[in-house]
Design an enzyme around this catalytic site. Structure first.
Site, PDB file in Angstrom:
ATOM      1  N   GLY A 101       6.834  -8.247  -5.742  1.00  0.00           N
ATOM      2  CA  GLY A 101       5.549  -8.480  -6.378  1.00  0.00           C
ATOM      3  C   GLY A 101       4.711  -7.217  -6.370  1.00  0.00           C
ATOM      4  N   CYS A 102       3.681  -7.215  -7.204  1.00  0.00           N
ATOM      5  CA  CYS A 102       2.850  -6.015  -7.328  1.00  0.00           C
ATOM      6  C   CYS A 102       2.050  -5.739  -6.057  1.00  0.00           C
ATOM      7  CB  CYS A 102       1.938  -6.130  -8.542  1.00  0.00           C
ATOM      8  SG  CYS A 102       0.987  -7.674  -8.631  1.00  0.00           S
ATOM      9  N   TYR A 103       1.382  -6.767  -5.524  1.00  0.00           N
ATOM     10  CA  TYR A 103       0.629  -6.553  -4.288  1.00  0.00           C
ATOM     11  C   TYR A 103       1.539  -6.146  -3.129  1.00  0.00           C
ATOM     12  CZ  TYR A 103      -3.697  -8.626  -6.226  1.00  0.00           C
ATOM     13  OH  TYR A 103      -4.831  -8.891  -6.970  1.00  0.00           O
ATOM     14  N   THR A 133       4.251  -4.489  -3.159  1.00  0.00           N
ATOM     15  CA  THR A 133       4.692  -3.101  -3.320  1.00  0.00           C
ATOM     16  C   THR A 133       3.669  -2.144  -2.729  1.00  0.00           C
ATOM     17  OG1 THR A 133       5.992  -3.601  -5.303  1.00  0.00           O
ATOM     18  CG2 THR A 133       5.285  -1.317  -4.996  1.00  0.00           C
TER      19      THR A 133
END
Length: 332
Positions: A143-145, A147
Site C-alpha cells: 500500500g501507499c502509506y 511504503t
C-alpha cells in the site's frame, strides 16, 4: 517482455501505462477495462495520445495468454478472481490491490471479505525483499502509506531500537481513487487537511506485519490525513528510541541499510515537490528531545503504487530494478 494490465482505466492503471510507454524492455500488449472495452486507450487517457494504438479489452484471462507478466490494478477483492488463473497460465503477476499483502486470516478480518483465491505472495517492498522477489511468481505490491512508513523506520527496526513509533501521514487525493465522492468533492477538501479513519485505517496492518518481522515488539500508531493536492505522501514518523543516538550515528545506520537502494535518497530536508512523478523515496532524519523525527516523501502513484510495481517486475524478470524508472522527479 509482453505486459498486460487488468484494470487499466484508473489512476494506477494509467500510471502503469505512462511509465511503461518508455520502458525499453516492455511492451503493453493487453490492457483491460470493463467500462471502456473496445475503446482506444488514448481516447480515455488523453495524455497518452501518440503512445498507444491499443484498445481496451475485457478482463477475461484469455486476453492475457501471450503475456509474460500481468499487473492486476483492480479494487480490493477483485484481484483474487484473476490471480490464481494467471499463475496457472504460467505468467508472473504483480498485484497492486490489497488481496495478497496480508495473511489470509488477517485479510478476511480487516477487509471483511472471504478470500476465495488465496496463494502465498512475496510482499513487494523491493528494498526489503529483493532476493525473494527475484524468485517470485506473485508479488503483492505494498500500500501507499506502508511504503512511506516502513521505509522511514526499517533501518531502526532491524536493530530493534524502537520503543514506539507514531506515523502522521498526509496524502494527496488520488489515493482515494478516481471515483468521486462527498469526501473528495472540491469544496469539502479545498483549503483543508482532513483526518480520516483516524485509528482504523487498513494499511496499519501492513505496517504491523512488516515492521513486526524486523522488530517483533515494536509499538505502532498511525493516523492518515488528506491534503488538497493530487499526488504525494508525506510521513512524519515520531520515533521514540531505546537509548540515544546522535545525528551522525543515525545517518550511518540509514546509509548502511540503504547503500544498495537507488530509489531511497537521504536528504537534509524533504519536500513532496522534490519526488513528484518519480519512484524515489526521500528521507530526512531530525533528532530532537525525547524523540527522533524521520520524514519520508513519496509520490503515492509511483513509488506508492505503479512505479514500485514496475520496480518489482524488473526484479522478477531479471532486469536492473531501475530500468524504465531512472528519471528525475518533476520540479517545480
Amino acid at each position: 517482455m509482453k505486459v498486460g494490465i487488468i484494470g487499466a482505466s484508473g489512476y494506477t492503471g494509467s500510471e502503469l501505462l505512462r511509465i511503461l510507454a518508455n520502458h525499453p524492455e516492455a511492451e503493453v500488449t493487453a490492457a483491460s477495462s470493463r467500462r471502456y472495452e473496445g475503446k482506444e486507450i488514448w481516447k480515455v487517457h488523453r495524455f497518452l495520445k501518440g503512445f498507444y494504438d491499443l484498445k481496451f479489452c475485457s478482463p477475461e484471462t484469455d486476453n492475457f495468454s501471450d503475456c509474460d507478466v500481468v499487473f492486476t490494478a483492480v479494487p480490493h477483492g477483485e484481484a483474487m478472481k484473476y490471480v490464481p488463473k494467471l499463475l496457472e497460465m504460467g505468467m508472473k503477476v504483480v498485484d497492486i490491490s490489497a488481496d495478497y499483502r496480508l495473511d489470509r486470516e488477517t485479510y478476511e478480518r480487516v477487509y471483511g471479505k472471504k478470500h476465495e483465491g488465496y496463494v502465498d505472495a512475496v510482499y513487494g517492498l523491493t528494498e526489503l525483499y529483493r532476493e525473494k522477489i527475484k524468485k517470485a511468481n506473485l508479488v503483492a505490491n505494498p500500500g501507499c502509506y506502508p511504503t512511506g512508513t516502513i521505509l522511514a523506520v526499517a533501518p531502526l527496526a532491524e536493530l530493534e531500537l524502537i520503543e514506539r513509533v507514531v506515523f502522521d501521514c498526509k496524502s494527496g487525493i488520488t489515493g482515494a481513487g478516481e471515483s468521486p465522492s462527498a469526501f473528495t468533492h472540491y469544496p469539502n477538501l479545498h483549503e483543508a487537511v482532513v483526518p480520516y479513519k483516524i485509528t482504523e485505517h487498513r494499511h496499519y496492518y501492513e505496517m504491523v506485519q512488516e515492521l513486526g518481522k524486523l522488530q517483533n515488539d515494536i509499538k505502532i500508531s498511525f493516523t492518515p490525513q488528506v491534503f488538497p493536492g493530487s499526488r504525494g505522501i508525506l510521513t512524519n514518523a515520531h520515533v521514540f528510541l531505546r537509548g540515544e543516538l546522535s545525528r551522525e550515528e543515525l545517518y550511518s545506520i540509514y546509509e548502511k541499510f540503504y547503500a544498495e537502494c537507488f530509489f531511497v535518497r537521504l536528504q537534509d530536508e524533504v519536500k513532496l515537490s522534490q519526488v513528484r512523478g518519480s519512484n524515489f523515496c526521500d528521507i530526512s532524519i531530525h533528532p530532537g528531545g525525547d524523540r527522533v523525527v524521520v520524514i519520508s516523501a513519496i509520490d503515492n502513484l509511483v513509488k506508492g503504487a505503479s512505479g514500485q510495481a514496475i520496480q518489482n517486475m524488473n526484479v522478477m524478470m531479471g532486469f536492473d530494478e531501475a530500468i524504465g524508472l531512472r528519471y528525475p522527479p518533476l520540479f517545480p
